[in-house]
Design a protein around this motif. Structure first.
Motif: not given
Length: 304
Positions: A295-302
């Motif tokens: 599976n792909a891993v996705f992160a939204q970061v600041t």
């Protein structure tokens, strides 16, 4: 009684490796990846042994299993984040399974999740051509690609201009790195893919040890990819002890499995997004990629 003693002895050996931070050889490294499963097994063995009044055996098994639960359970709960007020960056990593992953599905994931930087593992020359036809590089036109037939190729594609770096150096597996500037903040990205411990535990440990550590006085760093390691491997935890934050663990998704996409062997979490301690993780998801065994891993970061 002998049956419970043998089961408990096996459980205690595995528990000792995990508790002492010893990854061992390719067999024990594979077994350590299954720590959450055999932790539950230890609780079951101990509980049944106590039910049959094997007090010492059951008591020891339950006590050790509880110690392991205390170590692994926190990854199911979100933890604190730094006070970051910079630009938003969306990072995704996908193992392409020898270039067999569905390129159209991948492009859709990139578009739907507004991905800014995409790390591609097991990237082949043929799949680069397919990704080009599917429109990936219309969305992410800037790239540092090291495609190789088989499993050794990797690459980085970005919405923003990239400057190629050499943060990892040469190895059996390509692990390219690049610098991107987002809202005035320089970010260094590494596409991570060490040799699997089941192939060579020594090379796997060396590959992980060569990954760059956070640089508190320089650009913020993000390591994303197929680490072939879980949160229970000491070689991986060395990266966390150096200062990195695991995005999934930080958001309470540390148990979300990433490989294999099927039910056997038991699914484990070996794909990760590690972020500089100055970065705040705003969101994290595990995404299905048809045609891939990961599976792909996705992160939204600041960013800071």
């Amino acid at each position: 009684m002998i049956f419970f003693a043998v089961l408990t002895a096996g459980f205690l050996v595995l528990a000792a490796l995990r508790l002492c931070g010893v990854d061992g050889d390719r067999i024990t490294a594979a077994l350590i990846a299954l720590t959450p499963y055999w932790t539950l097994g230890g609780l079951l063995i101990g509980g049944v042994a106590l039910g049959f009044r094997h007090w010492w055996i059951g008591g020891v098994a339950v006590a050790v299993a509880i110690a392991l639960v205390a170590m692994v359970l926190p990854r199911a709960f979100a933890s604190s984040r730094p006070d970051a007020h910079g630009a938003t960056l969306r990072v995704m990593s996908s193992n392409q399974y020898l270039g067999r992953a569905d390129v159209n599905a991948l492009v859709k994931l990139v578009r739907d999740n507004q991905v800014d930087v995409l790390n591609l593992l097991e990237l082949t020359p043929r799949e680069v051509r397919e990704l080009t036809s599917a429109g990936l590089f219309d969305l992410l036109p800037h790239r540092v690609l090291k495609p190789i037939p088989g499993a050794n190729g990797s690459g980085i594609a970005s919405r923003y201009p990239l400057t190629e770096l050499s943060l990892v150096g040469p190895g059996e597996m390509e692990q390219p790195s690049a610098r991107v500037e987002i809202g005035g903040t320089p970010v260094e990205i590494v596409a991570v893919h060490p040799v699997a411990p089941t192939a060579s535990s020594a090379t796997w440990k060396s590959d992980l040890a060569r990954l760059p550590r956070p640089d508190s006085g320089g650009a913020v760093r993000i390591l994303a990819g197929d680490f072939n390691a879980t949160l229970d491997h000491a070689a991986f935890r060395d990266l966390l002890h150096a200062g990195y934050v695991d995005a999934g663990d930080n958001r309470g998704a540390g148990f979300a499995p990433t490989w294999p996409s099927g039910a056997f062997p038991p699914p484990v979490t070996i794909d990760h997004v590690l972020v500089d301690p100055r970065i705040a993780v705003a969101g994290y998801r595990v995404l299905d990629v048809p045609g891939s065994d990961h599976n792909a891993v996705f992160a939204q970061v600041t960013l800071p």
